[in-house]
Design an enzyme around this catalytic site. Structure first.
Site, PDB file in Angstrom:
ATOM      1  N   ARG A  48      -9.430  14.857 -29.583  1.00 44.92           N
ATOM      2  CA  ARG A  48      -8.091  15.062 -30.169  1.00 44.92           C
ATOM      3  C   ARG A  48      -7.351  16.140 -29.380  1.00 44.92           C
ATOM      4  O   ARG A  48      -6.168  16.047 -29.108  1.00 44.92           O
ATOM      5  CB  ARG A  48      -8.184  15.440 -31.655  1.00 44.92           C
ATOM      6  CG  ARG A  48      -6.848  15.922 -32.217  1.00 44.92           C
ATOM      7  CD  ARG A  48      -6.745  15.898 -33.737  1.00 44.92           C
ATOM      8  NE  ARG A  48      -7.917  16.348 -34.431  1.00 44.92           N
ATOM      9  CZ  ARG A  48      -8.307  17.640 -34.536  1.00 44.92           C
ATOM     10  NH1 ARG A  48      -7.594  18.604 -33.991  1.00 44.92           N
ATOM     11  NH2 ARG A  48      -9.408  17.949 -35.180  1.00 44.92           N
ATOM     12  N   TYR A 100      17.919   5.610 -33.235  1.00 42.04           N
ATOM     13  CA  TYR A 100      16.955   4.605 -33.683  1.00 42.04           C
ATOM     14  C   TYR A 100      16.718   4.775 -35.197  1.00 42.04           C
ATOM     15  O   TYR A 100      16.545   5.911 -35.672  1.00 42.04           O
ATOM     16  CB  TYR A 100      15.659   4.766 -32.885  1.00 42.04           C
ATOM     17  CG  TYR A 100      14.510   3.997 -33.470  1.00 42.04           C
ATOM     18  CD1 TYR A 100      14.567   2.614 -33.561  1.00 42.04           C
ATOM     19  CD2 TYR A 100      13.383   4.640 -33.952  1.00 42.04           C
ATOM     20  CE1 TYR A 100      13.525   1.888 -34.118  1.00 42.04           C
ATOM     21  CE2 TYR A 100      12.330   3.928 -34.509  1.00 42.04           C
ATOM     22  CZ  TYR A 100      12.414   2.556 -34.585  1.00 42.04           C
ATOM     23  OH  TYR A 100      11.389   1.850 -35.153  1.00 42.04           O
ATOM     24  N   ASP A 172      15.859  11.337 -26.731  1.00 43.48           N
ATOM     25  CA  ASP A 172      15.053  10.120 -26.681  1.00 43.48           C
ATOM     26  C   ASP A 172      15.496   9.337 -25.442  1.00 43.48           C
ATOM     27  O   ASP A 172      16.634   8.866 -25.367  1.00 43.48           O
ATOM     28  CB  ASP A 172      15.299   9.319 -27.966  1.00 43.48           C
ATOM     29  CG  ASP A 172      14.423   8.085 -28.061  1.00 43.48           C
ATOM     30  OD1 ASP A 172      14.113   7.489 -27.012  1.00 43.48           O
ATOM     31  OD2 ASP A 172      14.065   7.697 -29.187  1.00 43.48           O
ATOM     32  N   LYS A 197       7.821   0.716 -25.229  1.00 44.25           N
ATOM     33  CA  LYS A 197       8.870  -0.099 -24.643  1.00 44.25           C
ATOM     34  C   LYS A 197       8.676  -0.239 -23.123  1.00 44.25           C
ATOM     35  O   LYS A 197       7.658  -0.733 -22.687  1.00 44.25           O
ATOM     36  CB  LYS A 197      10.231   0.489 -25.022  1.00 44.25           C
ATOM     37  CG  LYS A 197      10.346   0.811 -26.527  1.00 44.25           C
ATOM     38  CD  LYS A 197      10.344  -0.433 -27.356  1.00 44.25           C
ATOM     39  CE  LYS A 197      10.091  -0.281 -28.852  1.00 44.25           C
ATOM     40  NZ  LYS A 197      10.237   0.953 -29.542  1.00 44.25           N
TER      41      LYS A 197
END
Ligand SMILES: Cc1ncc(COP(=O)(O)O)c(C=O)c1O
Length: 381
Positions: A48, A100, A172, A197
């Site tokens: 992690r 978004y 973004d 994406k």
């Protein structure tokens, strides 16, 4: 040597693998790492906190965006959530209203419960941003070109204003990718990606990324990444690395296809309006050209009403009709019930996301085939 993006994506400095010379970074599946000496920290202790495969993609992202530290997350929204952890209860944020839908939901419905309040403004208007400022404003959250109307925000002007006011800026950069736009070079503090994406590029992965330049900010995000734990798995890190290798050529080809489709749709009598930053009529096009190297591969168009959209979707053959964008295949989506379903109808209307709006992410098909497919499907309207 200053390398171009198309070279960097292939030779991002993470290969060949140091132990075997393998052409590809191995997928290190270990959750934990044997510590030879409990008093001497090793580069990795627990996956992690850090994993060699994830580190490879994080370094690649930092290099591509021109930052010093990159971070990979389980999704774009996990990346954004982690960045919002930089703020505290009582802080106020200003965000572009053209954002978004999932980011809007996160700010408006989740972080608001933890005392971080957001004002949504038309960020294409710098005065609207300035007027939304409060004594407790701490951050500015932007997306340009925005989703789905491709609204253009002047990143240099926003970075200058934010620096004057002491605000942290978050952009973004999903639609552009570092191949076309590098917000850190324009003075922005934090770049966020839905790597699901264009970066991944094959519609087979959910991932997110964050890149920063400032050392202290890098340490804070590193702390938050470990604290929240929404990390990208080793296997998905490898998939993302693999996708990034062809990012530059995919962006170039998809963008070329998008320009041809835009040309075709702009002249079609059943298309009311086309939204694409490559059009000279597109609001903010000049600013976009000053801050980005191209118009990208996403466009939207308005067919007037939902009935027309349903007819188009029923007859179109090549694109997937789906949520998402940035894949090798073209993807048609209906923002009102897909990417922006999380937004109330009145809020959608304010942003120009009407019932006839369709978003198209152009993939790698031959543009002539895409145009022929659209031509046939539009006949049904
Ligand atoms: C511009 C933009 N940012 C962020 C996200 C969220 O990313 P993810 O779906 O990977 O969580 C999306 C998803 O569609 C997006 O289009």
């Amino acid at each position: 040597m200053k390398l171009h993006p198309s070279t960097l994506v292939v030779h991002s400095g993470v290969e060949p693998e140091e132990h075997t010379g393998a052409s590809s970074v191995p997928i290190f599946m270990g959750s934990t790492f044997h510590q030879k000496d409990i008093d001497t920290p090793q580069p990795f202790d627990y996956s992690r906190s850090g994993n060699p495969t994830r580190q490879a993609v994080e370094e690649t992202m930092a290099l591509l965006e021109g930052g010093t530290r990159g971070f990979a997350f389980a999704s774009g929204i996990a990346a954004m959530s982690t960045c919002l952890g930089l703020f505290s209860a009582g802080d106020h944020l200003i965000a572009t209203r053209d954002i978004y839908g999932g980011t809007y939901r996160l700010l408006d419905k989740v972080w608001s419960n933890f005392g971080v309040e957001t004002t949504f403004v038309d960020a294409t208007d710098i005065e609207a941003i300035r007027s939304a400022a409060r004594p407790n404003t701490r951050g500015l959250v932007l997306e340009t070109p925005s989703n789905p109307t491709l609204a253009i925000t002047d990143l240099r002007a926003c970075a200058t204003l934010a620096k004057e006011q002491g605000w942290l800026t978050i952009v973004d950069n999903t639609f552009m990718t570092p191949c076309l736009q590098k917000p850190l070079e324009l003075g922005i503090d934090v770049v966020v990606h839905s790597a699901t994406k264009f970066l991944g590029g094959h519609s087979d992965l959910i991932a997110g990324a964050v890149v920063v330049k400032d050392d202290k900010l890098g340490k804070r995000i590193g702390f938050l990444q470990n604290a929240f734990g929404a990390i990208l798995s080793p296997h998905d890190s490898w998939l993302l690395l693999r996708g990034i290798k062809t990012l530059a050529v995919r962006m170039e080809a998809s963008q070329r296809g998008a320009a041809q489709v835009v040309d075709y749709l702009s002249g079609h009598p059943k298309v009311k309006r086309v939204y694409y930053p490559g059009l000279s009529s597109h609001p903010g096009q000049e600013i976009h050209c000053q801050q980005a190297k191209g118009a990208g591969a996403v466009l939207s168009f308005d067919l007037g009403g939902k009935d027309e959209v349903k007819k188009l979707f029923a007859h179109i053959k090549l694109p997937l009709v789906a949520v998402s964008l940035g894949g090798v295949e073209s993807i048609l989506s209906y923002p009102a019930t897909m990417s922006h379903a999380a937004m109330e109808p009145a809020e959608r209307e304010k942003r120009g996301i009407g019932p006839g709006l369709v978003r198209l992410s152009v993939g790698l098909e031959d543009p002539d085939d895409l145009k022929a497919d659209l031509e046939e499907a539009l006949k049904a309207l």
